[in-house]
Write a protein that holds these residues in place. Sequence first.
Motif, PDB file in Angstrom:
ATOM      1  N   LEU A 157       1.047  11.839  -4.207  1.00 35.89           N
ATOM      2  CA  LEU A 157       2.170  11.012  -4.649  1.00 35.89           C
ATOM      3  C   LEU A 157       2.187   9.746  -3.802  1.00 35.89           C
ATOM      4  O   LEU A 157       2.086   9.802  -2.564  1.00 35.89           O
ATOM      5  N   THR A 158       2.326   8.600  -4.479  1.00 36.21           N
ATOM      6  CA  THR A 158       2.365   7.323  -3.771  1.00 36.21           C
ATOM      7  C   THR A 158       3.733   6.690  -4.002  1.00 36.21           C
ATOM      8  O   THR A 158       4.159   6.536  -5.157  1.00 36.21           O
ATOM      9  N   TYR A 159       4.410   6.269  -2.885  1.00 42.53           N
ATOM     10  CA  TYR A 159       5.745   5.661  -2.947  1.00 42.53           C
ATOM     11  C   TYR A 159       5.648   4.192  -2.540  1.00 42.53           C
ATOM     12  O   TYR A 159       4.737   3.790  -1.777  1.00 42.53           O
ATOM     13  N   PRO A 160       6.597   3.388  -3.024  1.00 45.40           N
ATOM     14  CA  PRO A 160       6.602   1.994  -2.584  1.00 45.40           C
ATOM     15  C   PRO A 160       6.931   1.919  -1.077  1.00 45.40           C
ATOM     16  O   PRO A 160       7.713   2.711  -0.554  1.00 45.40           O
ATOM     17  N   SER A 161       6.301   0.963  -0.422  1.00 45.11           N
ATOM     18  CA  SER A 161       6.507   0.844   1.033  1.00 45.11           C
ATOM     19  C   SER A 161       7.952   0.477   1.383  1.00 45.11           C
ATOM     20  O   SER A 161       8.452   0.777   2.480  1.00 45.11           O
ATOM     21  N   SER A 162       8.646  -0.141   0.439  1.00 43.53           N
ATOM     22  CA  SER A 162      10.029  -0.540   0.706  1.00 43.53           C
ATOM     23  C   SER A 162      11.015   0.629   0.641  1.00 43.53           C
ATOM     24  O   SER A 162      12.173   0.512   1.036  1.00 43.53           O
ATOM     25  N   SER A 215      -1.239  11.769  -9.035  1.00 39.90           N
ATOM     26  CA  SER A 215      -2.599  12.131  -9.435  1.00 39.90           C
ATOM     27  C   SER A 215      -2.939  13.518  -8.921  1.00 39.90           C
ATOM     28  O   SER A 215      -2.367  13.973  -7.923  1.00 39.90           O
ATOM     29  N   VAL A 216      -3.880  14.159  -9.616  1.00 40.10           N
ATOM     30  CA  VAL A 216      -4.342  15.485  -9.259  1.00 40.10           C
ATOM     31  C   VAL A 216      -5.832  15.586  -9.559  1.00 40.10           C
ATOM     32  O   VAL A 216      -6.339  15.036 -10.547  1.00 40.10           O
ATOM     33  N   GLU A 218      -9.169  16.986 -10.995  1.00 41.44           N
ATOM     34  CA  GLU A 218      -9.541  17.786 -12.181  1.00 41.44           C
ATOM     35  C   GLU A 218      -8.352  18.043 -13.098  1.00 41.44           C
ATOM     36  O   GLU A 218      -8.195  19.119 -13.673  1.00 41.44           O
ATOM     37  N   GLY A 219      -7.499  17.021 -13.253  1.00 39.10           N
ATOM     38  CA  GLY A 219      -6.368  17.220 -14.150  1.00 39.10           C
ATOM     39  C   GLY A 219      -5.570  15.960 -14.317  1.00 39.10           C
ATOM     40  O   GLY A 219      -6.016  14.857 -13.966  1.00 39.10           O
ATOM     41  N   SER A 220      -4.423  16.052 -14.885  1.00 35.89           N
ATOM     42  CA  SER A 220      -3.555  14.911 -15.132  1.00 35.89           C
ATOM     43  C   SER A 220      -2.151  15.251 -14.608  1.00 35.89           C
ATOM     44  O   SER A 220      -1.772  16.414 -14.498  1.00 35.89           O
ATOM     45  N   CYS A 221      -1.407  14.187 -14.282  1.00 39.72           N
ATOM     46  CA  CYS A 221      -0.072  14.353 -13.731  1.00 39.72           C
ATOM     47  C   CYS A 221       0.898  13.521 -14.555  1.00 39.72           C
ATOM     48  O   CYS A 221       0.640  12.353 -14.869  1.00 39.72           O
ATOM     49  N   ARG A 222       1.999  14.100 -14.939  1.00 42.23           N
ATOM     50  CA  ARG A 222       3.039  13.427 -15.727  1.00 42.23           C
ATOM     51  C   ARG A 222       4.313  13.341 -14.881  1.00 42.23           C
ATOM     52  O   ARG A 222       4.736  14.333 -14.283  1.00 42.23           O
ATOM     53  N   MET A 223       4.905  12.149 -14.826  1.00 41.28           N
ATOM     54  CA  MET A 223       6.119  11.948 -14.034  1.00 41.28           C
ATOM     55  C   MET A 223       7.330  11.823 -14.950  1.00 41.28           C
ATOM     56  O   MET A 223       7.242  11.236 -16.030  1.00 41.28           O
TER      57      MET A 223
END
Length: 224
Positions: A157-162, A215-216, A218-223
């Motif tokens: 999981l990637t978050y905004p730096s702010s 992201s994952v 060997e797969g897909s990630c839905r938010m």
Amino acid sequence: MAKHATRQFILARLVLGSAAAVLLALVVWVAVVAGGSGSNGDPLMVQPTAALQAAGGSLPAAAPSTESVSVPPSVSVSASPSPTPSASRSPSASAKPKPSKSASRTPSASPSRTTPPPAPDVFAVSYATSATWRDGFIAAVSVVNNGGTARDWSVTLTYPSSAGVEVRGGWNATVTMSGDTVTLRGRGLAAGASVTAGFQGSKGSSATGKPTSCSVGEGSCRMS
């Protein structure tokens, strides 16, 4: 006696004259035949011999004619070959027409490169922010193993730096953070099984706590 001798003499002359006439006719016939077989085609003049003239001269009534008998030249018909008319070369009606070359050429089919279908997703992941407040939030991650064997999994999981996100604790996974990226790892998820993992984090008062990407392997990630 004199009359009887005169009769015999006249009879002898008549017989001799007849014989001479027959002989003359025979000579004429031989001359005609000989003249017909000649190659020069000149007229053949036939005259009686001296004996015939002497014998015929003693006949008062049937004296042989001294005129020459001209035999007409034999007409030789030369069979000149008649020119054979040359056969006109007309185009044969039964001639098969040559197939016309088509102007349009069908392009040869180039071997198509078949792209292998993409591998089906082994893992199906969904992310949700289950709770949020002024300076914190709870993140929940659902992982499903669609593969045929048990597998390890890893969700990033990637978050905004702010947002100023910090990890305070996690469950059902090993949670680590590096910069603005949070990684959740699980081991030995059975085929067809699912797991829900998550963590509690802190954030700035104005942040929503929702990551910008998920992201994952060997797969897909839905938010959501």
